[in-house]
Design a protein around this motif. Structure first.
Motif, PDB file in Angstrom:
ATOM      1  N   GLY A  84     -26.438  13.710  31.484  1.00  0.00           N
ATOM      2  CA  GLY A  84     -26.498  15.161  31.273  1.00  0.00           C
ATOM      3  C   GLY A  84     -26.256  15.849  32.601  1.00  0.00           C
ATOM      4  O   GLY A  84     -25.240  15.639  33.236  1.00  0.00           O
ATOM      5  N   ASN A  85     -27.239  16.641  33.059  1.00  0.00           N
ATOM      6  CA  ASN A  85     -27.102  17.308  34.360  1.00  0.00           C
ATOM      7  C   ASN A  85     -27.980  16.660  35.427  1.00  0.00           C
ATOM      8  O   ASN A  85     -28.155  17.205  36.501  1.00  0.00           O
ATOM      9  N   GLN A  86     -28.536  15.485  35.123  1.00  0.00           N
ATOM     10  CA  GLN A  86     -29.389  14.755  36.067  1.00  0.00           C
ATOM     11  C   GLN A  86     -28.546  13.733  36.831  1.00  0.00           C
ATOM     12  O   GLN A  86     -27.722  13.036  36.239  1.00  0.00           O
ATOM     13  N   ILE A  87     -28.803  13.615  38.128  1.00  0.00           N
ATOM     14  CA  ILE A  87     -28.097  12.641  38.973  1.00  0.00           C
ATOM     15  C   ILE A  87     -29.093  11.599  39.463  1.00  0.00           C
ATOM     16  O   ILE A  87     -30.164  11.941  39.964  1.00  0.00           O
ATOM     17  N   ILE A  88     -28.722  10.340  39.297  1.00  0.00           N
ATOM     18  CA  ILE A  88     -29.534   9.230  39.791  1.00  0.00           C
ATOM     19  C   ILE A  88     -28.679   8.439  40.770  1.00  0.00           C
ATOM     20  O   ILE A  88     -27.571   8.023  40.430  1.00  0.00           O
ATOM     21  N   ARG A 132     -36.321   5.622  36.089  1.00  0.00           N
ATOM     22  CA  ARG A 132     -35.876   7.027  36.013  1.00  0.00           C
ATOM     23  C   ARG A 132     -34.893   7.228  34.858  1.00  0.00           C
ATOM     24  O   ARG A 132     -34.945   8.238  34.151  1.00  0.00           O
ATOM     25  N   ILE A 133     -34.010   6.253  34.655  1.00  0.00           N
ATOM     26  CA  ILE A 133     -33.076   6.312  33.524  1.00  0.00           C
ATOM     27  C   ILE A 133     -33.880   6.404  32.229  1.00  0.00           C
ATOM     28  O   ILE A 133     -33.618   7.254  31.374  1.00  0.00           O
ATOM     29  N   ASP A 134     -34.861   5.521  32.090  1.00  0.00           N
ATOM     30  CA  ASP A 134     -35.691   5.508  30.876  1.00  0.00           C
ATOM     31  C   ASP A 134     -36.414   6.839  30.686  1.00  0.00           C
ATOM     32  O   ASP A 134     -36.479   7.354  29.563  1.00  0.00           O
ATOM     33  N   ILE A 178     -37.157   7.021  26.903  1.00  0.00           N
ATOM     34  CA  ILE A 178     -37.511   5.655  26.479  1.00  0.00           C
ATOM     35  C   ILE A 178     -38.823   5.291  27.158  1.00  0.00           C
ATOM     36  O   ILE A 178     -38.954   5.440  28.376  1.00  0.00           O
ATOM     37  N   SER A 179     -39.778   4.796  26.369  1.00  0.00           N
ATOM     38  CA  SER A 179     -41.068   4.443  27.003  1.00  0.00           C
ATOM     39  C   SER A 179     -41.110   2.988  27.396  1.00  0.00           C
ATOM     40  O   SER A 179     -40.352   2.182  26.991  1.00  0.00           O
TER      41      SER A 179
END
Length: 80
Positions: A61-65, A72-74, A79-80
């Motif tokens: 989306g608009n998040q950068i990793i 952080r992806i989860d 996702i838990s």
């Protein structure tokens, strides 16, 4: 989650890039791959968005990793 747009900036020799791509495949989430070793505009876009030159850079989306940060992806994907 299924409608989120995912882009992964990679290079062919990056082991963490391979892990990130495999993880999204396991989740069944499609992604667009940008090979920054061959795509100069893609590399410039990655640096502009992340401030980093290292890969992988994952855009959800608009998040950068930066890097393969599974936790952080989860979180971003819910996702838990």
């Amino acid at each position: 989650m299924a409608h989120v747009k995912v882009k992964i900036y990679t290079t062919p020799t990056c082991p963490w890039c391979r892990r990130a791509k495999e993880y999204f495949r396991q989740l069944g989430i499609p992604f667009t791959e940008v090979d920054v070793s061959k795509d100069r505009k893609g590399a410039e876009e990655m640096i502009r968005k992340s401030g980093q030159m290292g890969v992988p850079v994952i855009e959800i989306g608009n998040q950068i990793i930066v890097g393969f940060d599974k936790a952080r992806i989860d979180r971003i994907l819910g996702i838990s």
